[in-house]
Design an enzyme around this catalytic site. Structure first.
Site, PDB file in Angstrom:
ATOM      1  N   TYR A   1       0.873  -1.221  -0.083  1.00 14.12           N
ATOM      2  CA  TYR A   1      -0.008  -0.044  -0.015  1.00 14.12           C
ATOM      3  C   TYR A   1       0.881   1.400   0.109  1.00 14.12           C
ATOM      4  O   TYR A   1       1.796   1.157   0.987  1.00 14.12           O
ATOM      5  CB  TYR A   1      -0.997   0.077   1.388  1.00 14.12           C
ATOM      6  CG  TYR A   1      -1.821   1.045   1.589  1.00 14.12           C
ATOM      7  CD1 TYR A   1      -2.933   1.319   0.387  1.00 14.12           C
ATOM      8  CD2 TYR A   1      -1.745   2.300   2.329  1.00 14.12           C
ATOM      9  CE1 TYR A   1      -3.639   2.315   0.745  1.00 14.12           C
ATOM     10  CE2 TYR A   1      -2.368   3.399   2.635  1.00 14.12           C
ATOM     11  CZ  TYR A   1      -3.593   3.275   1.663  1.00 14.12           C
ATOM     12  OH  TYR A   1      -4.319   4.585   1.817  1.00 14.12           O
TER      13      TYR A   1
ATOM     14  N   LYS B   1       4.241   9.584   8.961  1.00 12.28           N
ATOM     15  CA  LYS B   1       3.766   9.106  10.302  1.00 12.28           C
ATOM     16  C   LYS B   1       4.890   9.392  11.426  1.00 12.28           C
ATOM     17  O   LYS B   1       4.656  10.440  11.895  1.00 12.28           O
ATOM     18  CB  LYS B   1       3.885   7.332  10.047  1.00 12.28           C
ATOM     19  CG  LYS B   1       2.879   7.069   8.906  1.00 12.28           C
ATOM     20  CD  LYS B   1       2.037   5.834   9.088  1.00 12.28           C
ATOM     21  CE  LYS B   1       1.258   5.353   8.052  1.00 12.28           C
ATOM     22  NZ  LYS B   1      -0.169   5.101   8.412  1.00 12.28           N
TER      23      LYS B   1
ATOM     24  N   ASP C   1       9.162   3.544  -0.113  1.00  8.89           N
ATOM     25  CA  ASP C   1       8.308   4.273   0.662  1.00  8.89           C
ATOM     26  C   ASP C   1       8.391   3.975   2.228  1.00  8.89           C
ATOM     27  O   ASP C   1       8.436   2.915   2.562  1.00  8.89           O
ATOM     28  CB  ASP C   1       6.607   3.544   0.128  1.00  8.89           C
ATOM     29  CG  ASP C   1       5.775   3.871   1.089  1.00  8.89           C
ATOM     30  OD1 ASP C   1       5.922   4.444   2.033  1.00  8.89           O
ATOM     31  OD2 ASP C   1       4.572   3.816   0.801  1.00  8.89           O
TER      32      ASP C   1
HETATM   33  N1  PMP Z   1       2.666   4.238   2.365  1.00  2.49           N
HETATM   34  C1  PMP Z   1       2.469   3.320   3.346  1.00  2.49           C
HETATM   35  C2  PMP Z   1       3.504   2.474   3.549  1.00  2.49           C
HETATM   36  C3  PMP Z   1       1.474   3.345   4.331  1.00  2.49           C
HETATM   37  O1  PMP Z   1       1.532   2.508   5.430  1.00  2.49           O
HETATM   38  C4  PMP Z   1       0.654   4.614   4.145  1.00  2.49           C
HETATM   39  C5  PMP Z   1      -0.630   4.443   5.309  1.00  2.49           C
HETATM   40  N2  PMP Z   1      -0.964   3.544   6.231  1.00  2.49           N
HETATM   41  C6  PMP Z   1       0.759   5.327   3.169  1.00  2.49           C
HETATM   42  C7  PMP Z   1       1.841   5.257   2.212  1.00  2.49           C
HETATM   43  C8  PMP Z   1      -0.256   6.585   3.060  1.00  2.49           C
HETATM   44  O2  PMP Z   1       0.096   7.492   4.032  1.00  2.49           O
HETATM   45  P1  PMP Z   1      -1.258   8.369   4.577  1.00  2.49           P
HETATM   46  O3  PMP Z   1      -2.331   7.589   5.191  1.00  2.49           O
HETATM   47  O4  PMP Z   1      -0.606   9.388   5.648  1.00  2.49           O
HETATM   48  O5  PMP Z   1      -1.528   9.161   3.234  1.00  2.49           O
END
Ligand code: PMP
Length: 440
Positions: free
Chosen positions: A149, A276, A248
């Site tokens: 994701y 995060k 990511d």
């Molecule tokens: N990349 C990863 C690996 C994630 O875990 C997340 C959110 N769980 C995102 C991108 C997207 O981040 P956001 O919810 O802050 O848009």
């Protein structure tokens, strides 16, 4: 950092009635699909704990899916934010207070960071990464991994649908309705750790591959490391083909280490998306990378990618990030969360073994996953082979025992620096009952 707070009577109420009110005005009752499905309405957070509107306390291992790393409502971070709020709010002019200092820290600690730009969510960050990669490479296609994701924007929301995924479903499915059909055409999905599949994609599409997107250590479906040599292979294939390697690190950045997982694995991407844990719960994310690639941002000409955002590097968020990073740099956070994580993983595995239930507990540092299968998975397909019914019985007992964890079987859990040994003792005690329930 131990939580002593309880819930004031003004916050107590009927949770079911509150959900009904919420559902009447908010789709499914909450502004993020992941928040739906709970009975609880959480009204207070402090340290390692949350309280619901019926006054029940929980040890929290969801931690908002990652941002909370020092503990909920950390007073040091909140104090820094209060000071920023009392000094200067949004201006729309130049760098915001603290923006430069946070960028300086990140450029110092993160191997891929010559430059950093801030935005407000991980989704913003990965979307910018795709735009920079496409503009720089003059190509369209993106390779990503099944189950991984990277946020909800059109550019990468392919191949990681949760609700509909099973071991037989195709790799290449849209994550939801309403995506531009071009996304499906431009995003190629292969299984994580499958270097042969990656090789085949480079052979077929190498000259049109703008970027490879990956978490360097997968948290999208729990805790799944790269097999030896896999990240190195991605790096060399990207370099050989003029493809941008994007890590990511929205979850791993500032949680597996202050410099991100890239500082652990020794493989340096061209671009890093982060978010995060960088600000302990305040809305900050960003993109870091080489001078050449990051130079695209903000240029405002047709051949280069741009960046905008009213709330980018908002002063409250920058104050929170600066304080969070300063606390990390003092050096106690990571040894503490690594030691606690290790203790918890060992305790959980022992409790599962005692209960005779085939479970593998995997993880890194403050993170872990509890897979209801004898071996930890190496990719998403295998992660989907976990026993969902056993997980459901386990999860119900954990929640009843005051332990909050993700409510789906491949979810990664995490602790914070505010988690105590008592919290861990309690967790292992409840888990022993939960694994017996799972065993049936
Ligand atoms: N990349 C990863 C690996 C994630 O875990 C997340 C959110 N769980 C995102 C991108 C997207 O981040 P956001 O919810 O802050 O848009």
């Amino acid at each position: 950092m131990t939580a002593t707070t309880s819930v004031g009577s003004d916050l107590l109420g009927d949770q079911a009635a509150y959900w009904d009110r919420a559902r009447a005005v908010i789709p499914r009752g909450a502004s993020s699909g992941h928040r739906v499905g709970w009975d609880q309405v959480i009204v207070r957070g402090s340290g390692a704990h949350l309280w619901d509107a019926e006054g029940r306390r929980y040890v929290d291992y969801l931690l908002a899916w990652g941002p909370i790393i020092l503990g909920h409502c950390d007073p040091r971070v909140n104090e820094a934010v209060s000071q920023a709020m009392a000094t200067c709010d949004l201006t729309g002019i130049g760098p915001q207070l603290n923006e430069v200092e946070v960028a300086e820290i990140i450029c110092r600690v993160m191997p891929s960071a010559d430059k950093v730009a801030f935005c407000t969510s991980g989704t913003d960050a990965t979307m910018h990464a795709a735009q920079v990669a496409r503009a720089a490479a003059g190509r369209r296609k993106i390779l990503k991994f099944h189950g991984s994701y990277h946020g909800w924007s059109d550019v990468v929301a392919v191949g990681s649908a949760r609700a509909d995924s099973n071991v037989h479903s195709p790799l290449h499915t849209p994550n939801g309705g309403g995506l531009h059909p071009g996304s499906l055409g431009d995003v190629i999905v292969v299984e994580w750790n499958d270097d042969e599949a990656v090789r085949a994609v480079f052979e077929e599409h190498g000259s049109d591959l703008a970027a490879v997107f990956t978490e360097p250590y997968i948290h999208s479906f729990g805790c799944v490391p790269a097999k030896p040599g896999f990240l190195e292979y991605l790096r060399s294939a990207c370099t050989a083909n003029g493809t941008v390697l994007v890590f990511d690190e929205v979850k791993t950045g500032f949680r597996s280490a202050i410099g991100g997982y890239q500082s652990i694995c020794g493989v340096t991407p061209d671009l890093t998306a982060f978010g995060k844990a960088v600000a302990n719960g305040y809305a900050v994310a960003g993109l870091a990378g080489s001078d050449a690639l990051m130079g695209h941002l903000g240029a405002y000409d047709g051949s280069r990618a741009t960046i905008d955002g009213t709330y980018n590097a908002a002063p409250y968020a920058m104050a929170a990030a600066r304080k969070t990073l300063q606390i990390m740099e003092e050096g106690e956070v990571f040894p503490r969360i690594y030691a606690l994580g290790q203790r918890l993983r060992e305790g959980l595995q022992a409790a599962a073994d005692d209960a005779g239930v085939p479970v593998s507990v995997a993880g890194l540092g403050s993170e872990w996953a509890v897979y209801f299968r004898p071996e930890p998975p190496t990719n998403f397909r295998e992660a989907l082979e976990t026993d969902a019914d056993a997980f459901g019985r386990y999860h119900a007992v954990m929640l009843e025992g005051g332990i909050i964890e993700p409510a789906f079987r491949n979810g990664d859990r995490r602790l914070s620096a505010a988690t105590s040994d008592d919290d861990i003792d309690l967790t292992i005690e409840v888990a022993a009952r939960a694994f017996r329930a799972a065993a049936g």
